[in-house]
Design a protein around this motif. Structure first.
Motif, PDB file in Angstrom:
ATOM      1  N   LEU A 605      74.315  73.164  64.293  1.00 52.62           N
ATOM      2  CA  LEU A 605      75.570  72.453  63.981  1.00 52.62           C
ATOM      3  C   LEU A 605      76.122  72.906  62.628  1.00 52.62           C
ATOM      4  O   LEU A 605      77.340  73.100  62.476  1.00 52.62           O
ATOM      5  CB  LEU A 605      75.331  70.942  63.985  1.00 52.62           C
ATOM      6  CG  LEU A 605      75.070  70.307  65.355  1.00 52.62           C
ATOM      7  CD1 LEU A 605      74.659  68.845  65.197  1.00 52.62           C
ATOM      8  CD2 LEU A 605      76.304  70.394  66.247  1.00 52.62           C
ATOM      9  N   ASP A 606      75.242  73.065  61.617  1.00 47.00           N
ATOM     10  CA  ASP A 606      75.706  73.513  60.296  1.00 47.00           C
ATOM     11  C   ASP A 606      76.320  74.903  60.395  1.00 47.00           C
ATOM     12  O   ASP A 606      77.366  75.179  59.773  1.00 47.00           O
ATOM     13  CB  ASP A 606      74.532  73.517  59.318  1.00 47.00           C
ATOM     14  CG  ASP A 606      74.084  72.106  58.964  1.00 47.00           C
ATOM     15  OD1 ASP A 606      74.887  71.163  59.207  1.00 47.00           O
ATOM     16  OD2 ASP A 606      72.954  71.938  58.469  1.00 47.00           O
ATOM     17  N   ASN A 607      75.680  75.796  61.165  1.00 49.78           N
ATOM     18  CA  ASN A 607      76.234  77.151  61.336  1.00 49.78           C
ATOM     19  C   ASN A 607      77.583  77.110  62.042  1.00 49.78           C
ATOM     20  O   ASN A 607      78.492  77.879  61.704  1.00 49.78           O
ATOM     21  CB  ASN A 607      75.246  78.021  62.122  1.00 49.78           C
ATOM     22  CG  ASN A 607      73.980  78.306  61.335  1.00 49.78           C
ATOM     23  OD1 ASN A 607      73.977  78.234  60.108  1.00 49.78           O
ATOM     24  ND2 ASN A 607      72.899  78.622  62.034  1.00 49.78           N
ATOM     25  N   LEU A 608      77.712  76.210  63.026  1.00 54.22           N
ATOM     26  CA  LEU A 608      78.983  76.094  63.756  1.00 54.22           C
ATOM     27  C   LEU A 608      80.097  75.638  62.829  1.00 54.22           C
ATOM     28  O   LEU A 608      81.212  76.176  62.859  1.00 54.22           O
ATOM     29  CB  LEU A 608      78.805  75.098  64.915  1.00 54.22           C
ATOM     30  CG  LEU A 608      80.055  74.815  65.758  1.00 54.22           C
ATOM     31  CD1 LEU A 608      80.507  76.083  66.470  1.00 54.22           C
ATOM     32  CD2 LEU A 608      79.766  73.722  66.791  1.00 54.22           C
ATOM     33  N   VAL A 609      79.808  74.643  61.974  1.00 55.08           N
ATOM     34  CA  VAL A 609      80.835  74.141  61.047  1.00 55.08           C
ATOM     35  C   VAL A 609      81.234  75.234  60.063  1.00 55.08           C
ATOM     36  O   VAL A 609      82.411  75.381  59.727  1.00 55.08           O
ATOM     37  CB  VAL A 609      80.308  72.888  60.311  1.00 55.08           C
ATOM     38  CG1 VAL A 609      81.277  72.478  59.209  1.00 55.08           C
ATOM     39  CG2 VAL A 609      80.121  71.744  61.285  1.00 55.08           C
ATOM     40  N   GLU A 610      80.252  76.039  59.598  1.00 59.12           N
ATOM     41  CA  GLU A 610      80.553  77.096  58.631  1.00 59.12           C
ATOM     42  C   GLU A 610      81.462  78.168  59.227  1.00 59.12           C
ATOM     43  O   GLU A 610      82.187  78.830  58.500  1.00 59.12           O
ATOM     44  CB  GLU A 610      79.259  77.725  58.137  1.00 59.12           C
ATOM     45  CG  GLU A 610      78.451  76.798  57.215  1.00 59.12           C
ATOM     46  CD  GLU A 610      77.141  77.435  56.785  1.00 59.12           C
ATOM     47  OE1 GLU A 610      76.928  78.603  57.167  1.00 59.12           O
ATOM     48  OE2 GLU A 610      76.356  76.769  56.087  1.00 59.12           O
ATOM     49  N   CYS A 611      81.423  78.339  60.562  1.00 60.25           N
ATOM     50  CA  CYS A 611      82.271  79.341  61.214  1.00 60.25           C
ATOM     51  C   CYS A 611      83.748  79.016  61.063  1.00 60.25           C
ATOM     52  O   CYS A 611      84.607  79.882  61.171  1.00 60.25           O
ATOM     53  CB  CYS A 611      81.929  79.450  62.697  1.00 60.25           C
ATOM     54  SG  CYS A 611      80.321  80.203  62.994  1.00 60.25           S
TER      55      CYS A 611
END
Length: 612
Positions: A605-611
């Motif tokens: 989820l954190d990686n998705l938000v950073e995208c």
């Protein structure tokens, strides 16, 4: 020799075995009063065959007739659309289950469940996975059955008014039966409590009270006999107050044995009188209804306790001749006590050996069932690992493809959004420049007119000044005309900070820290949190909507993880258990990122938000 607690367990299983049978039967009939949910039109808009409509109308009252109608229409299904064929199979399996026709294969029901995963209503999906679980139940595969029942409860949408609580109640009844057979009383209690809640929501007050009595079984297995007596007493009084004297009296069997065991013989005598006079279970000769033969040895122990040895002997022999293995074991125990009281040594030795032999037989049977359950679980685990191993490469390839596709889609969406915003900004600036251009051109025309007038009057100095002014205006006009082609661009900012600083997130922070009243969020507060999330992180929210839709619990859990809440806080805010949150995280991780397990969800989820 077996311990006393084990012997009590054996007696309990037989004493209340009829309750388990009633539990399943009542759950299967719980939807009888509810109207049919079968649509008159198929998913393709065409009318359903009359046979399906007729079978659905007979489903609850006459399942045998419904099954006969469906089997008679089987030949007509070949020319029907897929939606009609799937509806036919769903109704056919439902009729077989209600008519107690055992299932022997899961092939058809697997197709039906897979179809309704993406078609029909939430009630259809819940029913399809419940029936698939019943197939595995009949095939003696408890792990797969439980897995399907859990899936069925996930599909239940309790937020809508037409949620079929009768089916949901039946699912929890089946789960409690599996837990009982596997000697998991705590899990059985949880399943029964959910079953009772669903029965209550169907509006059947009488049945919801009777359902409370099913808690006697697991609490007796736990040795909490005071709780058992409290449940029976509450159940009896509530049924009695509603005028259901017969049903109230039938709840007293276990209480009679407990009071006899505790030497409260006067209380046991009172309950025996009520049981025999009001339960309507006895015929003119005093014989109890089939399936209730455990009462003979229960009363036999009472008669033995009050000194009626011959009566006790008669009742124990009656239980031994009419009951099942558990009844026979308890009858032999009673006869052993009778002949010890009479000092008949040969009979004491005889029934001591019979009792030990019967207990050994029961013990072996339980061990065999346990081994079978463990074997089923092992086979199921091995088969799942093999399938996962074979499909791991395919899953990885699909994951890469969909990740690339999602990235391209998101980038395309962002670029298109940039383009629209830039075009709007250009139009706004062009409108401002055009307005200024028109104003300056008007000034130029006025200056030209004045120059002409001055030239006519030969005012040389004024002419030179006005010519200079005209040159300046012409230069400014040229600059403004070029301005329409020199507009800049801009970029969007990540709005996660806006979401974290929103008012609704602040409310959730206070609830998590117990600094305000009502720390459990209500429905409107959850809706407000989701709407704020959608507003501030629209791209992430759009990603959540792709593929299999997240359940409310899964969506809420993902949002709270993005807000960096610990699992303990999430359990408190969602008012669930740690196990339920862990399951929701695992399912969300599989739906969103095609990864098994709950551990990597937070990082994904954190990686998705950073995208974004």
């Amino acid at each position: 020799m077996l311990t006393y607690s084990y012997l009590c367990t054996m007696m309990t299983r037989r004493t209340d075995s009829f309750v388990l049978m009633l539990l399943v039967a009542v759950a299967l009939m719980a939807g009888c009063g509810k109207g049919s949910l079968l649509p008159q039109l198929g998913e393709d808009g065409r009318g359903l065959p009359q046979a399906l409509v007729q079978a659905d109308s007979l489903m609850n009252s006459r399942p045998d007739s419904a099954l006969a109608v469906l089997e008679g229409a089987e030949g007509q299904m070949a020319g029907e659309s897929r939606s009609v064929r799937m509806r036919y199979q769903l109704l056919r399996h439902q009729a077989m289950n209600k008519a107690f026709v055992p299932f022997t294969s899961d092939s058809l029901m697997l197709d039906v469940a897979d179809y309704y995963d993406s078609h029909g209503t939430t009630n259809d999906r819940m029913l399809a996975h419940y029936l698939l679980g019943c197939v595995y139940r009949d095939m003696k595969d408890a792990p797969k059955a439980m897995d399907c029942f859990l899936d069925a409860t996930e599909f239940a949408d309790t937020t809508v008014s037409n949620c079929d609580y009768s089916i949901l109640a039946t699912i929890y009844a089946q789960m409690s039966d599996i837990f009982h057979k596997q000697c998991l009383p705590y899990d059985e209690i949880q399943a029964l409590r959910k079953y009772i809640q669903c029965i209550w929501k169907t509006g059947n007050h009488k049945q919801s009270i009777i359902a409370q009595g099913y808690l006697v079984n697991p609490y007796y297995l736990l040795g909490e006999k005071d709780t058992v007596l409290q449940i029976i007493n509450t159940n009896y009084n509530e049924l009695k107050s509603l005028g259901h004297s017969k049903e109230a009296a039938r709840t007293l069997g276990t209480a009679i044995y407990i009071y006899t065991e505790r030497k409260k013989l006067e209380k046991a005598r009172q309950l025996i009188s009520i049981y025999e006079k009001e339960s309507e279970l006895f015929d003119a000769e005093g014989n109890i209804a089939k399936g209730r033969e455990s009462y003979y040895w229960i009363k036999g122990f009472y008669e033995l306790a009050v000194g009626h040895v011959d009566t006790a002997e008669f009742l124990f022999k009656k239980a031994a001749s009419n009951g099942n293995a558990s009844d026979i074991s308890n009858a032999y125990k009673g006869l052993l006590a009778v002949y010890q009281h009479k000092h008949i040594i040969d009979s004491v030795l005889h029934y001591s050996q019979l009792n030990e032999s019967t207990l050994d037989s029961l013990h072996n049977q339980i061990q065999t069932e346990a081994i079978h359950q463990m074997s089923s679980l092992y086979d199921y685990t091995c088969s799942r690992k093999e399938v996962e191993k074979e499909s791991e490469k395919k899953r990885y390839a699909w994951y890469c493809f969909w990740a690339f596709f999602a990235l391209v889609s998101v980038l395309s969406g962002v670029l298109f959004h940039f383009y629209l915003v830039k075009q709007k900004e250009k139009q706004t600036k062009m409108a401002i420049l055009n307005k200024e251009l028109i104003t300056i051109k008007g000034e130029q025309q006025a200056v030209q007119k004045e120059l002409k007038r001055l030239k006519d009057k030969n005012y040389e100095n004024l002419i030179e000044e006005k010519e200079k002014k005209e040159r300046e205006l012409i230069q400014r006009i040229s600059e403004l005309e070029k301005g329409n082609d020199d507009l800049g661009s801009y970029s969007l900012n990540n709005s996660l900070d806006d979401f974290k600083n929103s008012q609704i997130v602040d409310i959730f922070e206070k609830k998590a820290q117990f600094t305000i009243d009502h720390p459990i969020p209500n429905k409107w507060e959850w809706n407000a949190l989701v709407k704020q999330f959608k507003k501030d992180l629209p791209s992430v929210y759009a990603t959540f909507q792709q593929g299999k839709k997240l359940s409310p619990l899964e969506l809420h859990t993902c949002i709270l993880l993005i807000l960096d809440y610990e699992e303990g806080i999430i359990v408190g805010l969602t008012k669930t258990s740690s196990q339920a949150v862990s399951i929701a995280k695992g399912r969300a991780n599989m739906k969103l990122f095609k990864e098994k397990g709950a551990v990597s969800l937070k990082n994904n989820l954190d990686n998705l938000v950073e995208c974004f």
